[in-house]
Design an enzyme around this catalytic site. Structure first.
Site, PDB file in Angstrom:
ATOM      1  CE  LYS B 224    -122.507  25.834 132.800  1.00  0.00           C
ATOM      2  NZ  LYS B 224    -122.606  25.428 131.389  1.00  0.00           N
ATOM      3  N   GLY B 276    -130.732  32.867 131.681  1.00  0.00           N
ATOM      4  CA  GLY B 276    -131.193  31.596 131.136  1.00  0.00           C
ATOM      5  C   GLY B 276    -132.658  31.386 131.450  1.00  0.00           C
ATOM      6  CB  SER B 277    -134.744  28.370 131.409  1.00  0.00           C
ATOM      7  OG  SER B 277    -134.195  27.550 132.420  1.00  0.00           O
ATOM      8  CB  THR B 278    -138.202  31.072 134.569  1.00  0.00           C
ATOM      9  OG1 THR B 278    -138.257  32.347 133.909  1.00  0.00           O
ATOM     10  CG2 THR B 278    -138.826  31.217 135.940  1.00  0.00           C
ATOM     11  N   GLY B 281    -133.061  29.311 136.756  1.00  0.00           N
ATOM     12  CA  GLY B 281    -132.879  30.456 137.648  1.00  0.00           C
ATOM     13  C   GLY B 281    -133.424  30.173 139.043  1.00  0.00           C
ATOM     14  CD  GLU B 298    -132.187  38.527 130.578  1.00  0.00           C
ATOM     15  OE1 GLU B 298    -133.268  37.923 130.477  1.00  0.00           O
ATOM     16  OE2 GLU B 298    -131.365  38.621 129.665  1.00  0.00           O
ATOM     17  CB  CYS B 332    -134.739  36.133 127.201  1.00  0.00           C
ATOM     18  SG  CYS B 332    -133.441  37.366 127.094  1.00  0.00           S
ATOM     19  CD  GLU B 429    -138.108  32.296 127.166  1.00  0.00           C
ATOM     20  OE1 GLU B 429    -137.692  31.568 128.089  1.00  0.00           O
ATOM     21  OE2 GLU B 429    -137.648  33.425 126.934  1.00  0.00           O
TER      22      GLU B 429
END
Lengths: 313, 519
Positions: B224, B276-278, B281, B298, B332, B429
């Site tokens: 996706k 993507g973002s933590t 995740g 990641e 990132c 971030e």
């Protein structure tokens, strides 16, 4: 009644020592305690649990609490950096030393297993395999970077290398069955990679873990590098998996019904997780022979670091 | 067909600005005023050099790519993808639903069992080589599409994103029939169906990082793309067609995050990879907890770029600028914290401000542009909010005076000084062209401050002393350490994070491991 030998008389030993008539001498029992920061505290909770021994008698196993767990994480965190900083060769030698000392205590390990219901021959086999497993791991630390890392031939003018480093503080839910071999098989991987460990020992058969703690205490493994807690797993696991200062979880011994909760807790602070591969059961023979020699026991808790530097003036 | 945003209408009227003190950049050791104003017109004027978009035909509408065919979404809904540099719509893209995800997974599962797992590994390799070659041949088309859909400068999509994507397929192609060398002592096996969710900052490159090792290891894929940057993934579907990749080996399902969740939680998906973002995740990791799936993440980063007093300052300035302004800072591994040794801080910051004043911000399609458009309006707001927090918390802000295009989402490159480690701009971030400066005195303090973050993706070291590089590199808790360079990527070099930046590596032999299970 036999006659006392000259030596026994001289030492004023009770008759039982000479004749193996145990009944005449009261056995000095061991208090099975926790192992935290190189010391053997009782649980701060004051709890202990009676375990019936197959050879007769009972052992009181310390009932570790959430607070004991927190203390173990605290001392493990302090121990983590110096342990990781030891050279790979020294870490290997220290693990080999553990194997040496386990050999010396083989009889006690066998007794522990027999007391938890193992047959004599099964106990002997498990102890031998556990010692050999520790030797297997002892050889790994100074080979990991060659096998897992290397230099990377990038398509630009840079020198680039990748090396494994330890993840940090790892909680190990020791396998419930195979209480010595399973424990050594998982703990050895954590230590060989340069990590420190907090072990939740087998609940149904905790004595081999207690003896291992006593072995580690007189080995060259620095205090705090291994911490062993005996406790009720259903009680401690929810706290263990949510402790944000734990970097990874070895869930090989996690009961299936707690696995989802354990992984969810670990996910909340992006902790690494190792679990049994699909189809591998937590049973007595899970670690026998080459099946138990798994490098993924080490790699699960390694971080690969890639370093770049330009080539040129 | 959405209106055609021609380069002319998209081109912002730039007047490259120079700070007064920058007349002799980097040669002067004088300290520039904290915020130097504009001093007339720059001698460095550039004529517009727009890349032609002729090579690209963006269709009005794109369907899903399932089982080798384009399919309309089951719900019949579409979303619009915009050109961030012009705010003009580019195309309508299918809004895939859980039912579409199900269909894609079914196709991937069938392709795995009936075709892909039965193929000789050598043949798998040859498909990947084909894909790599086609990407090279169509590189211009991909670069232009990427820049139009994402807002990144054409210079970057042309020189970084697309060539690296092709290189990843090339690199992993060679692994396909050599897997036993990647896992010595063990028997490598594919997982089966892999579910992958990728972000919007490097749409094609992240696709390549995900799909190339997955296919080489023998898996099939449901991927996706990010909802704001689907076009190069859909163009990649056409590459699969050209390569005659068997149907169902690669499936691309566009749609919202919820569609991604239904992909990764499906029991037939044996392995999940997410970039993507933590926070997302963590949601994914919790969502699949107890499922027995493989997972690599990641996630975010807050990299420290450490400049020691003995660094080659001009090179360090270039590296710091590249570290934070590459891809508008929407990276990132961006070097978003500048750690500079106190003894050279003033001089370094003066040179940095000079250099920042020369950055060209504007039309991403212009080959001279350094900083393009922010990917979406939502991201603009996030950056703005965090920058406002930096000011509110007491950090000192500096931005070069330069004209921004009147249309499109552009954010001025921003330098913060007097930043405390507790400030949000030093901890969170930002994913934008915002650099937070912290000073230090000793090596130990630099290491301590660099590691004082929940993240651990990357870091930079600038010093001429080799032994210090090795000391600091080994003390930093970061998966990638760039010494006297920054933001370098290569398919042979593993990339990935420590701590809350995730786990698993992409690139290199290590990048294969996540896509193999060994019994």
């Amino acid at each position: 009644m036999g006659k006392k030998s000259k030596r026994a008389e001289k030492l004023n030993l009770p008759l039982a020592i000479e004749t193996n008539e145990v009944s005449e001498r009261l056995e000095v029992r061991r208090t099975a305690k926790l192992y935290i920061g190189g010391a053997f505290p009782r649980s701060e909770s004051g709890r202990s649990r009676e375990v019936k021994l197959a050879k007769g008698g009972v052992a009181n196993i310390a009932g570790g609490s959430r607070k004991d767990l927190r203390e173990a994480v605290r001392v493990a965190r302090i121990a983590a950096e110096p342990w990781a900083a030891r050279t790979a060769m020294v870490r290997g030698q220290i693990l080999y030393r553990v194997a040496e000392l386990m050999e010396g205590r083989a009889a006690q390990f066998r007794d522990d297993l027999i007391n938890h219901g193992a047959s004599k021959s099964d106990a002997a086999a498990e102890v031998a395999a556990a010692i050999d497993r520790m030797v297997w791991y002892a050889g790994w630390p100074d080979k990991l970077s060659a096998v897992l890392g290397g230099t990377n031939p990038v398509a630009s003018s840079h020198f680039v290398f990748t090396l494994p480093e330890p993840t940090g503080v790892i909680a190990c839910i020791a396998p419930e069955s195979s209480p010595l071999l399973g424990l050594v098989s998982r703990l050895g991987g954590i230590l060989a990679g340069g990590n420190v460990a907090i072990v939740l020992a087998s609940e149904s058969a905790p004595l081999p873990a207690v003896t291992l703690a006593e072995t580690l205490a007189v080995s060259d493994v620095p205090a705090g590098v291994v911490n062993i807690i005996t406790a009720r797993r259903t009680e401690l696991l929810p706290h263990l998996v949510r402790h944000a200062d734990i970097d990874g979880y070895d869930l090989w011994g996690c009961p299936d019904e707690l696995l989802t909760e354990a992984e969810q807790g670990a996910a909340e602070h992006v902790a690494r997780v190792a679990r049994r591969p699909h189809g591998v059961k937590d049973r007595a023979d899970a670690f026998d022979g080459e099946r138990g020699e798994r490098i993924d026991g080490i790699t699960a808790f390694l971080e690969m670091k890639t370093v770049w530097h330009p080539i040129g003036s | 067909m959405p209106s055609d945003p021609s380069p002319k209408s998209a081109a912002p009227r730039r007047s490259p600005a120079r700070a007064a003190s920058g007349a002799t950049p980097a040669s002067s050791a004088t300290v520039a005023p904290a915020s130097s104003g504009l001093a007339g017109t720059s001698p460095w004027t550039y004529a517009p050099a727009p890349e032609s978009r002729e090579i690209v035909t963006i269709r009005q509408r794109y369907g899903l790519f399932i089982d080798g065919k384009e399919r309309a979404p089951s719900g019949g809904e579409v979303t619009i993808t915009y050109n961030p540099a012009t705010e003009e719509p580019l195309a309508e893209v299918a809004k895939g639903t859980p039912a579409d995800a199900d269909r894609a997974i079914e196709a991937a599962d069938r392709a795995y069992r009936k075709v892909w797992s039965k193929l000789h590994p050598r043949e798998r390799a040859k498909y990947l080589y084909r894909i790599s070659r086609i990407l090279q041949e169509r590189s211009r088309e991909f670069a232009v599409t990427e820049t139009m859909d994402s807002g990144k400068p054409i210079r970057e999509s042309r020189d970084v994103d697309v060539p690296l994507a092709a290189a990843h397929f090339w690199y992993y192609a060679g692994w396909a029939d050599k897997l036993e060398y990647a896992v010595p002592g063990r028997r490598p096996e594919a997982h089966g169906v892999v579910g992958q969710v990728i972000p919007w900052n490097f749409p094609l490159l992240m696709l390549a990082w995900k799909i190339a090792p997955a296919l080489a290891a023998g898996n099939t894929v449901v991927l996706k793309p990010a909802s704001t940057t689907p076009l190069t993934a859909l163009l990649f579907a056409d590459v699969c067609r050209q390569a005659e990749l068997p149907d169902g080996v690669v499936n691309i399902v566009t749609g919202p995050g919820s569609t991604g969740m239904s992909i990764v939680t499906d029991p037939r998906v044996a392995k999940v990879a997410f970039t993507g973002s933590t926070s997302v995740g963590v949601t994914i990791a919790k969502g699949i907890a107890g499922h027995g799936k493989g997972l690599t993440l990641e996630l975010g980063g807050k990299a420290a770029n450490i400049v020691f007093e003995d660094a080659a300052l001009d090179q360090a300035v270039e590296g710091v600028v590249n570290g934070i302004f590459f891809n508008q800072g929407e990276v990132c591994c961006a070097g978003s914290r500048l750690l500079v040794q106190e003894s050279v801080a003033d001089e370094f910051l003066a040179r940095l401000r000079d250099r920042m004043s020369m950055l060209r911000i504007g039309d991403p399609m212009d080959k001279n542009t350094d900083i393009g458009a922010i990917n979406s309006k939502a991201q603009m707001e996030t950056i703005g909010e965090l920058v406002a927090s930096g000011v509110a918390e007491g950090a000192q802000i500096w931005q070069p005076a330069c004209d921004l295009p009147t249309r499109g989402w552009f954010f001025r490159p921003t330098l913060f000084t007097n930043v405390a480690q507790s400030h949000r701009i030093a901890r969170e971030e930002i994913f934008g062209p915002v650099l937070a400066t912290i000073t230090f005195r000793t090596v130990a303090e630099a290491i301590e401050k660099a590691n004082n973050t929940a993240y651990g993706l990357s870091a930079g070291i600038w010093t001429e002393k080799g032994s210090r590089i090795l000391q600091v590199a080994s003390a930093l808790k970061a998966g990638v350490v760039w010494a006297n360079t920054f933001n370098r990527f290569d398919p042979t070099a593993p990339f990935g994070g420590y701590k809350e930046s995730g786990y698993g590596r992409e690139g290199g032999m290590q990048g294969l491991h996540a896509y193999l299970r060994s019994s």
